[in-house]
Design an enzyme around this catalytic site. Structure first.
Site, mmCIF file in Angstrom:
data_model
loop_
_atom_site.group_PDB
_atom_site.id
_atom_site.type_symbol
_atom_site.label_atom_id
_atom_site.label_comp_id
_atom_site.label_asym_id
_atom_site.label_seq_id
_atom_site.Cartn_x
_atom_site.Cartn_y
_atom_site.Cartn_z
ATOM 1 N N HIS A 73 6.186 -72.834 53.016
ATOM 2 C CA HIS A 73 6.293 -71.944 54.175
ATOM 3 C C HIS A 73 5.055 -72.031 55.056
ATOM 4 O O HIS A 73 3.936 -72.213 54.572
ATOM 5 C CB HIS A 73 6.566 -70.497 53.748
ATOM 6 C CG HIS A 73 5.465 -69.822 52.995
ATOM 7 N ND1 HIS A 73 4.504 -69.056 53.618
ATOM 8 C CD2 HIS A 73 5.185 -69.759 51.674
ATOM 9 C CE1 HIS A 73 3.685 -68.554 52.715
ATOM 10 N NE2 HIS A 73 4.064 -68.966 51.527
ATOM 11 N N ASP A 190 -2.495 -70.340 51.567
ATOM 12 C CA ASP A 190 -1.141 -69.905 51.211
ATOM 13 C C ASP A 190 -0.355 -69.760 52.505
ATOM 14 O O ASP A 190 -0.580 -68.794 53.236
ATOM 15 C CB ASP A 190 -1.224 -68.588 50.441
ATOM 16 C CG ASP A 190 0.121 -67.942 50.184
ATOM 17 O OD1 ASP A 190 1.151 -68.625 50.290
ATOM 18 O OD2 ASP A 190 0.137 -66.730 49.892
ATOM 19 N N GLU A 224 8.689 -66.357 54.392
ATOM 20 C CA GLU A 224 8.402 -66.211 52.969
ATOM 21 C C GLU A 224 7.558 -64.983 52.656
ATOM 22 O O GLU A 224 7.769 -64.310 51.652
ATOM 23 C CB GLU A 224 7.700 -67.472 52.440
ATOM 24 C CG GLU A 224 7.649 -67.573 50.926
ATOM 25 C CD GLU A 224 6.495 -66.806 50.285
ATOM 26 O OE1 GLU A 224 6.526 -66.611 49.060
ATOM 27 O OE2 GLU A 224 5.554 -66.408 51.016
ATOM 28 N N GLU A 225 6.583 -64.685 53.510
ATOM 29 C CA GLU A 225 5.645 -63.599 53.200
ATOM 30 C C GLU A 225 6.311 -62.222 53.196
ATOM 31 O O GLU A 225 5.712 -61.254 52.730
ATOM 32 C CB GLU A 225 4.467 -63.610 54.180
ATOM 33 C CG GLU A 225 3.521 -64.790 54.029
ATOM 34 C CD GLU A 225 2.764 -64.828 52.705
ATOM 35 O OE1 GLU A 225 2.953 -63.913 51.871
ATOM 36 O OE2 GLU A 225 1.990 -65.775 52.498
ATOM 37 N N ASP A 245 4.398 -73.845 46.642
ATOM 38 C CA ASP A 245 3.617 -72.745 47.208
ATOM 39 C C ASP A 245 2.188 -72.851 46.711
ATOM 40 O O ASP A 245 1.568 -73.892 46.860
ATOM 41 C CB ASP A 245 4.277 -71.403 46.861
ATOM 42 C CG ASP A 245 3.972 -70.322 47.891
ATOM 43 O OD1 ASP A 245 2.792 -70.144 48.220
ATOM 44 O OD2 ASP A 245 4.906 -69.653 48.355
ATOM 45 N N HIS A 325 -4.389 -64.232 49.366
ATOM 46 C CA HIS A 325 -4.166 -63.165 50.349
ATOM 47 C C HIS A 325 -5.462 -62.491 50.792
ATOM 48 O O HIS A 325 -5.449 -61.369 51.291
ATOM 49 C CB HIS A 325 -3.162 -62.123 49.823
ATOM 50 C CG HIS A 325 -1.747 -62.590 49.905
ATOM 51 N ND1 HIS A 325 -0.668 -61.740 49.926
ATOM 52 C CD2 HIS A 325 -1.229 -63.845 49.999
ATOM 53 C CE1 HIS A 325 0.450 -62.439 50.007
ATOM 54 N NE2 HIS A 325 0.122 -63.724 50.048
#
Length: 351
Positions: A73, A190, A224-225, A245, A325
């Site tokens: 993603h 990410d 995706e998130e 991922d 994150h």
């Protein structure tokens, strides 16, 4: 045969992708970048853009009855304008799962609908220790965070004159840097690290003239998130679905910044054992540094697709990424190991 050094172009793709703002729901520019890289190969690959967003790339294989599907993603964490405050600052609502203390002090950009971009800084409302007794203790939560705009504004009307309105997207400055020691650090490893890997993998398959055993789809998703990036637009004949991922790093985890991480289980439950076993044995046979791991607070596009009702063999791998994150970091070796495993995997027959 693999290219002598696939990592250099992967790192270049990664840095360029990370510098493109693409919070979930507003990732069109990142998709344009990918399409621009792949358009010269049309005729040998097919490109399509689903209504939902994203980019689906298809390479026809020897077996067109059983298909394979890999996804990464390009959407990232971000925010939206929740409220324009009377003091000329704005309150945010988060896009994706991050803690507010992880974005405190981060530079950001508000993308207005009609008047361009406005930069700013994310701060707690009680930041100055010279003014607020609770500056160190104030809870970092949505109501206590705001954006200080880089504009001469003192009230809500002046903010609106800049074109800023509720619902405008806010992206975080990635602060990306490639170190001499081989680390790539900044926000949005990410999952732009894996997107960069898949991009180079597609290019190499085409340029090397590899004939794949199965028709293989590569999907760059954009939701995706928030939990549903690639649970639609899955071609009917897909049997194996591999999410590419990131591997989560932390206390109690096996993954590090140099491996390809193979996920056995996350918060959605176990991944398909047969596919996990196959990937592990491929890595062992090829001498690829890998770790099998469990991610306790994680879900992927593959698990979202299975939850949505698709009958699939599903798996999850990715390069190890530290401080996920937040201010993330990975290493060239993790990118290479992930690429090498994928390169071997797509040349095998389906389970």
């Amino acid at each position: 045969m693999e290219p002598s050094n696939p990592v250099d172009p992967i790192v270049d793709h990664l840095v360029r992708l990370v510098r493109i703002p693409s919070p979930t729901g507003h990732a069109e520019e990142a998709i344009r970048f990918l399409k621009g890289k792949l358009s010269p190969y049309e005729g040998r690959i097919s490109l399509s853009q689903p209504a939902k967003g994203g980019l689906l790339v298809t390479l026809k294989g020897e077996n067109h009855q059983i298909h394979r599907f890999l996804t990464a993603h390009v959407d990232t964490l971000g925010a939206m304008v929740k409220e324009i405050k009377s003091n000329g600052r704005i309150q945010l609502t988060n896009i994706g799962g991050f803690t507010w203390h992880s974005v405190e002090g981060n530079y950001c950009t508000v993308q207005t609908r009609s008047k361009g971009k406005v930069t700013g800084t994310i701060l707690a409302t009680h930041t100055s220790v010279h003014v607020y007794e609770d500056a160190k203790k104030q809870e970092r939560k949505q109501e206590n965070m705001e954006v200080r705009l880089d504009a001469k504004v003192h009230n809500a009307d002046e903010v609106r004159e800049l074109g800023i309105e509720v619902g405008d997207f806010v992206s975080f400055d990635p602060r990306v840097e490639v170190t001499e020691s081989g680390f790539i650090k900044g926000r949005h490893m990410d999952d732009k690290a894996s997107a960069a890997i898949l991009l180079e993998l597609i290019i190499q398959v085409v340029e090397q003239g590899l004939r794949l055993p199965h028709t293989t789809h590569f999907y760059f998703s954009t939701y995706e998130e928030v939990g549903f990036g690639a649970n639609s637009n899955i071609p009917d004949r897909v049997r194996e679905y591999l999410a590419v991922d990131m591997g989560a790093i932390g206390e109690g985890q096996a993954t590090d910044e140099f491996c390809v991480s193979i996920c056995a289980k996350d918060s959605s439950g176990p991944y398909h054992y047969g596919l996990r076993k196959k990937l592990t044995e491929l890595a062992e046979a090829e001498g690829i540094y890998h770790r099998v791991d469990i991610y306790p607070y994680y879900g992927s596009d593959a698990s979202a697709a299975v939850r949505a009702g698709h009958d699939l063999i599903h798996g999850l791998i990715g390069p190890g990424v530290d401080a996920s994150h937040a201010f993330e970091r990975t290493h060239r070796e993790a990118l290479e190991n992930t690429y090498r495993l994928l390169y071997r995997y797509i040349q095998t027959t389906s389970l």
